[in-house]
Design a protein around this motif. Structure first.
Motif, PDB file in Angstrom:
ATOM      1  N   ILE A  50      21.078 -30.126 145.117  1.00 51.81           N
ATOM      2  CA  ILE A  50      21.068 -29.413 143.840  1.00 51.81           C
ATOM      3  C   ILE A  50      22.005 -30.073 142.837  1.00 51.81           C
ATOM      4  CG2 ILE A  50      22.849 -27.781 144.577  1.00 51.81           C
ATOM      5  CD1 ILE A  50      19.829 -27.030 142.282  1.00 51.81           C
ATOM      6  N   TRP A  51      23.120 -30.653 143.320  1.00 52.04           N
ATOM      7  CA  TRP A  51      24.059 -31.311 142.419  1.00 52.04           C
ATOM      8  C   TRP A  51      23.539 -32.689 141.997  1.00 52.04           C
ATOM      9  CZ3 TRP A  51      27.334 -28.493 139.968  1.00 52.04           C
ATOM     10  CH2 TRP A  51      27.823 -27.325 140.541  1.00 52.04           C
ATOM     11  N   HIS A  52      22.767 -33.328 142.845  1.00 61.24           N
ATOM     12  CA  HIS A  52      22.104 -34.574 142.428  1.00 61.24           C
ATOM     13  C   HIS A  52      21.110 -34.265 141.300  1.00 61.24           C
ATOM     14  CE1 HIS A  52      23.386 -37.637 145.380  1.00 61.24           C
ATOM     15  NE2 HIS A  52      23.560 -36.610 146.190  1.00 61.24           N
ATOM     16  N   ALA A  53      20.391 -33.137 141.443  1.00 60.28           N
ATOM     17  CA  ALA A  53      19.449 -32.726 140.396  1.00 60.28           C
ATOM     18  C   ALA A  53      20.188 -32.389 139.105  1.00 60.28           C
ATOM     19  CB  ALA A  53      18.629 -31.538 140.873  1.00 60.28           C
ATOM     20  N   ALA A  54      21.319 -31.702 139.227  1.00 53.40           N
ATOM     21  CA  ALA A  54      22.118 -31.351 138.039  1.00 53.40           C
ATOM     22  C   ALA A  54      22.637 -32.612 137.347  1.00 53.40           C
ATOM     23  CB  ALA A  54      23.272 -30.451 138.437  1.00 53.40           C
ATOM     24  N   ALA A  55      23.056 -33.594 138.140  1.00 55.37           N
ATOM     25  CA  ALA A  55      23.508 -34.865 137.556  1.00 55.37           C
ATOM     26  C   ALA A  55      22.358 -35.560 136.841  1.00 55.37           C
ATOM     27  CB  ALA A  55      24.078 -35.763 138.648  1.00 55.37           C
ATOM     28  N   GLY A  56      21.155 -35.495 137.423  1.00 55.35           N
ATOM     29  CA  GLY A  56      19.981 -36.080 136.769  1.00 55.35           C
ATOM     30  C   GLY A  56      19.650 -35.397 135.459  1.00 55.35           C
ATOM     31  N   LEU A  57      19.776 -34.072 135.434  1.00 58.63           N
ATOM     32  CA  LEU A  57      19.518 -33.317 134.205  1.00 58.63           C
ATOM     33  C   LEU A  57      20.507 -33.722 133.111  1.00 58.63           C
ATOM     34  CD1 LEU A  57      18.008 -30.987 132.763  1.00 58.63           C
ATOM     35  CD2 LEU A  57      19.750 -29.433 133.692  1.00 58.63           C
ATOM     36  N   GLY A  58      21.787 -33.749 133.441  1.00 58.25           N
ATOM     37  CA  GLY A  58      22.801 -34.134 132.460  1.00 58.25           C
ATOM     38  C   GLY A  58      22.622 -35.568 131.988  1.00 58.25           C
ATOM     39  N   ALA A  59      22.273 -36.459 132.899  1.00 57.44           N
ATOM     40  CA  ALA A  59      22.052 -37.857 132.527  1.00 57.44           C
ATOM     41  C   ALA A  59      20.831 -37.997 131.633  1.00 57.44           C
ATOM     42  CB  ALA A  59      21.886 -38.703 133.787  1.00 57.44           C
ATOM     43  N   GLY A  60      19.773 -37.230 131.926  1.00 56.57           N
ATOM     44  CA  GLY A  60      18.561 -37.286 131.107  1.00 56.57           C
ATOM     45  C   GLY A  60      18.800 -36.804 129.697  1.00 56.57           C
ATOM     46  N   TRP A  61      19.551 -35.721 129.547  1.00 62.47           N
ATOM     47  CA  TRP A  61      19.857 -35.204 128.206  1.00 62.47           C
ATOM     48  C   TRP A  61      20.736 -36.184 127.426  1.00 62.47           C
ATOM     49  CZ3 TRP A  61      21.145 -29.327 129.301  1.00 62.47           C
ATOM     50  CH2 TRP A  61      19.939 -28.652 129.565  1.00 62.47           C
ATOM     51  N   THR A  62      21.729 -36.755 128.085  1.00 60.97           N
ATOM     52  CA  THR A  62      22.578 -37.734 127.406  1.00 60.97           C
ATOM     53  C   THR A  62      21.775 -38.953 126.986  1.00 60.97           C
ATOM     54  OG1 THR A  62      24.446 -37.008 128.759  1.00 60.97           O
ATOM     55  CG2 THR A  62      24.676 -39.119 127.635  1.00 60.97           C
ATOM     56  N   ASN A  63      20.912 -39.399 127.878  1.00 63.27           N
ATOM     57  CA  ASN A  63      20.048 -40.557 127.638  1.00 63.27           C
ATOM     58  C   ASN A  63      19.098 -40.343 126.462  1.00 63.27           C
ATOM     59  OD1 ASN A  63      17.028 -41.448 128.643  1.00 63.27           O
ATOM     60  ND2 ASN A  63      18.510 -43.094 128.868  1.00 63.27           N
ATOM     61  N   SER A  64      18.747 -39.079 126.194  1.00 59.29           N
ATOM     62  CA  SER A  64      17.814 -38.774 125.101  1.00 59.29           C
ATOM     63  C   SER A  64      18.337 -39.221 123.741  1.00 59.29           C
ATOM     64  CB  SER A  64      17.525 -37.266 125.064  1.00 59.29           C
ATOM     65  OG  SER A  64      16.864 -36.855 126.230  1.00 59.29           O
ATOM     66  N   LEU A  65      19.648 -39.205 123.565  1.00 57.13           N
ATOM     67  CA  LEU A  65      20.233 -39.618 122.289  1.00 57.13           C
ATOM     68  C   LEU A  65      19.880 -41.064 121.951  1.00 57.13           C
ATOM     69  CD1 LEU A  65      23.770 -38.013 122.734  1.00 57.13           C
ATOM     70  CD2 LEU A  65      21.970 -37.255 121.152  1.00 57.13           C
ATOM     71  N   VAL A  66      19.790 -41.902 122.980  1.00 53.48           N
ATOM     72  CA  VAL A  66      19.445 -43.310 122.785  1.00 53.48           C
ATOM     73  C   VAL A  66      17.941 -43.500 122.727  1.00 53.48           C
ATOM     74  CG1 VAL A  66      19.633 -45.628 123.784  1.00 53.48           C
ATOM     75  CG2 VAL A  66      21.555 -44.037 123.954  1.00 53.48           C
ATOM     76  N   GLN A  67      17.231 -42.798 123.617  1.00 48.25           N
ATOM     77  CA  GLN A  67      15.807 -43.061 123.781  1.00 48.25           C
ATOM     78  C   GLN A  67      14.923 -42.463 122.697  1.00 48.25           C
ATOM     79  OE1 GLN A  67      15.529 -45.740 125.501  1.00 48.25           O
ATOM     80  NE2 GLN A  67      13.835 -44.973 126.735  1.00 48.25           N
ATOM     81  N   ALA A  68      15.318 -41.367 122.087  1.00 50.49           N
ATOM     82  CA  ALA A  68      14.459 -40.734 121.084  1.00 50.49           C
ATOM     83  C   ALA A  68      14.080 -41.695 119.951  1.00 50.49           C
ATOM     84  CB  ALA A  68      15.117 -39.472 120.538  1.00 50.49           C
ATOM     85  N   PRO A  69      15.030 -42.362 119.287  1.00 49.10           N
ATOM     86  CA  PRO A  69      14.636 -43.293 118.226  1.00 49.10           C
ATOM     87  C   PRO A  69      13.933 -44.541 118.746  1.00 49.10           C
ATOM     88  CG  PRO A  69      17.010 -43.362 118.554  1.00 49.10           C
ATOM     89  CD  PRO A  69      16.499 -42.222 119.361  1.00 49.10           C
ATOM     90  N   ALA A  70      14.383 -45.078 119.882  1.00 49.42           N
ATOM     91  CA  ALA A  70      13.768 -46.300 120.413  1.00 49.42           C
ATOM     92  C   ALA A  70      12.324 -46.060 120.820  1.00 49.42           C
ATOM     93  CB  ALA A  70      14.577 -46.812 121.605  1.00 49.42           C
ATOM     94  N   LYS A 128      12.636 -44.084 105.198  1.00 47.49           N
ATOM     95  CA  LYS A 128      12.180 -43.878 103.817  1.00 47.49           C
ATOM     96  C   LYS A 128      11.612 -42.479 103.623  1.00 47.49           C
ATOM     97  CE  LYS A 128       8.749 -45.537 100.473  1.00 47.49           C
ATOM     98  NZ  LYS A 128       7.659 -46.524 100.220  1.00 47.49           N
ATOM     99  N   HIS A 129      10.811 -42.027 104.580  1.00 41.66           N
ATOM    100  CA  HIS A 129      10.120 -40.744 104.421  1.00 41.66           C
ATOM    101  C   HIS A 129      10.909 -39.553 104.960  1.00 41.66           C
ATOM    102  CE1 HIS A 129       6.287 -42.333 102.920  1.00 41.66           C
ATOM    103  NE2 HIS A 129       6.417 -43.313 103.799  1.00 41.66           N
ATOM    104  N   HIS A 130      11.736 -39.779 105.972  1.00 41.16           N
ATOM    105  CA  HIS A 130      12.372 -38.649 106.650  1.00 41.16           C
ATOM    106  C   HIS A 130      13.888 -38.766 106.751  1.00 41.16           C
ATOM    107  CE1 HIS A 130       8.293 -37.528 107.721  1.00 41.16           C
ATOM    108  NE2 HIS A 130       8.116 -38.716 108.258  1.00 41.16           N
ATOM    109  N   GLY A 131      14.447 -39.845 106.192  1.00 40.78           N
ATOM    110  CA  GLY A 131      15.890 -40.031 106.277  1.00 40.78           C
ATOM    111  C   GLY A 131      16.300 -40.571 107.645  1.00 40.78           C
ATOM    112  N   PRO A 132      17.556 -40.969 107.809  1.00 40.85           N
ATOM    113  CA  PRO A 132      18.020 -41.539 109.082  1.00 40.85           C
ATOM    114  C   PRO A 132      17.795 -40.614 110.276  1.00 40.85           C
ATOM    115  CG  PRO A 132      19.635 -41.933 107.361  1.00 40.85           C
ATOM    116  CD  PRO A 132      18.607 -41.013 106.771  1.00 40.85           C
ATOM    117  N   LEU A 133      17.956 -39.305 110.063  1.00 44.84           N
ATOM    118  CA  LEU A 133      17.758 -38.369 111.174  1.00 44.84           C
ATOM    119  C   LEU A 133      16.295 -38.267 111.595  1.00 44.84           C
ATOM    120  CD1 LEU A 133      20.211 -35.452 110.288  1.00 44.84           C
ATOM    121  CD2 LEU A 133      20.509 -37.287 111.959  1.00 44.84           C
ATOM    122  N   GLY A 134      15.400 -38.824 110.773  1.00 42.94           N
ATOM    123  CA  GLY A 134      13.993 -38.845 111.148  1.00 42.94           C
ATOM    124  C   GLY A 134      13.732 -39.629 112.418  1.00 42.94           C
ATOM    125  N   LEU A 135      14.632 -40.570 112.741  1.00 43.41           N
ATOM    126  CA  LEU A 135      14.500 -41.329 113.986  1.00 43.41           C
ATOM    127  C   LEU A 135      14.652 -40.426 115.203  1.00 43.41           C
ATOM    128  CD1 LEU A 135      16.600 -44.432 112.912  1.00 43.41           C
ATOM    129  CD2 LEU A 135      14.144 -44.435 113.389  1.00 43.41           C
TER     130      LEU A 135
END
Length: 341
Positions: A127-147, A190-197
């Protein structure tokens, strides 16, 4: 008695000097993640574009994964299989550094909380391996969403690609909206601003929550293969890691695929002409509009998992190789391994 005590103290000092510090172990988790990300790109990118095309194209454009692959290779060249690879090369290197580094450090934290690892032989609960995966996935989203946004915009374009980086063989009426990741980024800003990424962040968080499934199941499979030690079915450590990584990836995609379809549909929108501005609008298109209002549940589920076959084919070798590279790199660097079997 004094000599024995002195020997014990010397042995303890020697062991402490040989053991990696927690800080160095933490840093090594991020470094091994870079090697993991580059492995994913080399192995998985061609199948990834086929998956994205099947998810984002009209239902009858391709007869299946093989037809999509052959059409893409024939009309857009074999180089077309690596459309969107440049942002992915950077993002996956950074992304896997963040993902695997965060995963490793969360495991270390959870090990301290639960008293697992070290010399006591107690494994960190799944369960703690799963929790670590969840936290890592959410943190990783900050990088992966724009890319991933940039990658998807490039992947859904159908122009032919040449070695010089120029588009060729463009049919009448076709329009090349983006010449590369910088061009796509400029259009979004241009259309959505920097946060559009990060416009698709909610869908990305939903998708990457399934890393809880991946790393939880990876530990389960690892424990299963470890239990075979000493039997006729015993696996070598490297093959056990490879197999556990591949099977965990299949579990991940079975859980994550609907959210991935929503995310990619939102990301395929042309900047300034959003058809799917929200998770709800994208999901409605996938579940209600594409199959038709009279469609049965089975047909809707099949539509939701459109492209799953090629995704599973890609996922096993891609993630099996990347996790094997990660684990091997961690061992090669002598990183402290307190939470895996």
């Amino acid at each position: 008695m004094g000599k024995a005590g002195g020997d014990d103290a010397a042995a303890a000092a020697k062991k402490a000097a040989a053991a990696p510090t927690e800080g160095s172990s933490s840093a090594k988790g991020y470094a091994a993640g870079i090697a993991s990300g580059l492995t994913k790109l080399a192995v998985g990118q061609p199948m990834d574009i086929v998956k994205v095309r099947l998810q984002c194209s009209p239902p009858h454009m391709y007869r299946g994964p093989l037809d999509c692959f052959l059409q893409l290779a024939r009309r857009e060249s074999l180089l077309g299989l690596y459309k969107g690879a440049s942002p992915v090369a950077v993002s996956w290197s950074i992304s896997d550094a963040v993902l695997m580094g965060t995963l490793h450090n969360l495991r270390l934290v959870f090990s301290r909380w639960t008293g697992s690892g070290g010399e006591n032989g107690k494994k960190l609960p799944v369960i703690w391996h799963a929790a670590a995966g969840l936290g890592a996935g959410w943190t990783n989203s900050l990088v992966q969403a724009p890319a991933e946004n940039l990658k998807t915009l490039l992947q859904v374009q159908t122009q032919r690609v040449s070695l010089g980086g120029r588009s060729a063989g463009i049919k009448a009426g076709e329009q090349v909206l983006f010449t590369g990741p910088i061009s796509a980024a400029k259009a979004i800003i241009k259309h959505h601003g920097p946060l559009g990424l990060w416009r698709t962040m909610p869908a990305t968080l939903m998708f990457r929550s399934s890393f809880a499934v991946m790393f939880g199941s990876f530990e389960l499979f690892s424990q299963l293969f470890t239990s075979l030690k000493g039997t006729r079915a015993e696996l070598s450590p490297a093959f056990a890691t490879f197999l556990a990584g591949g099977l965990a990836a299949e579990c991940f995609w079975l859980a994550a695929f609907p959210a991935d379809a929503v995310k990619n549909l939102m990301m395929s929108d042309e900047p300034g002409k959003l058809r799917y501005p929200t998770v709800r609008s994208a999901w409605r298109e996938i579940w209600y509009d594409r199959p038709g209002k009279e469609a049965g549940v089975l047909k809707r589920v099949r539509g939701t998992y459109r492209g799953l076959g090629v995704c599973l084919l890609r996922a096993f070798p891609t993630n099996a190789c990347s996790i094997l590279v990660y684990e091997t790199t961690m061992r090669w660097m002598g990183a402290e391994k307190t939470t895996t079997t």
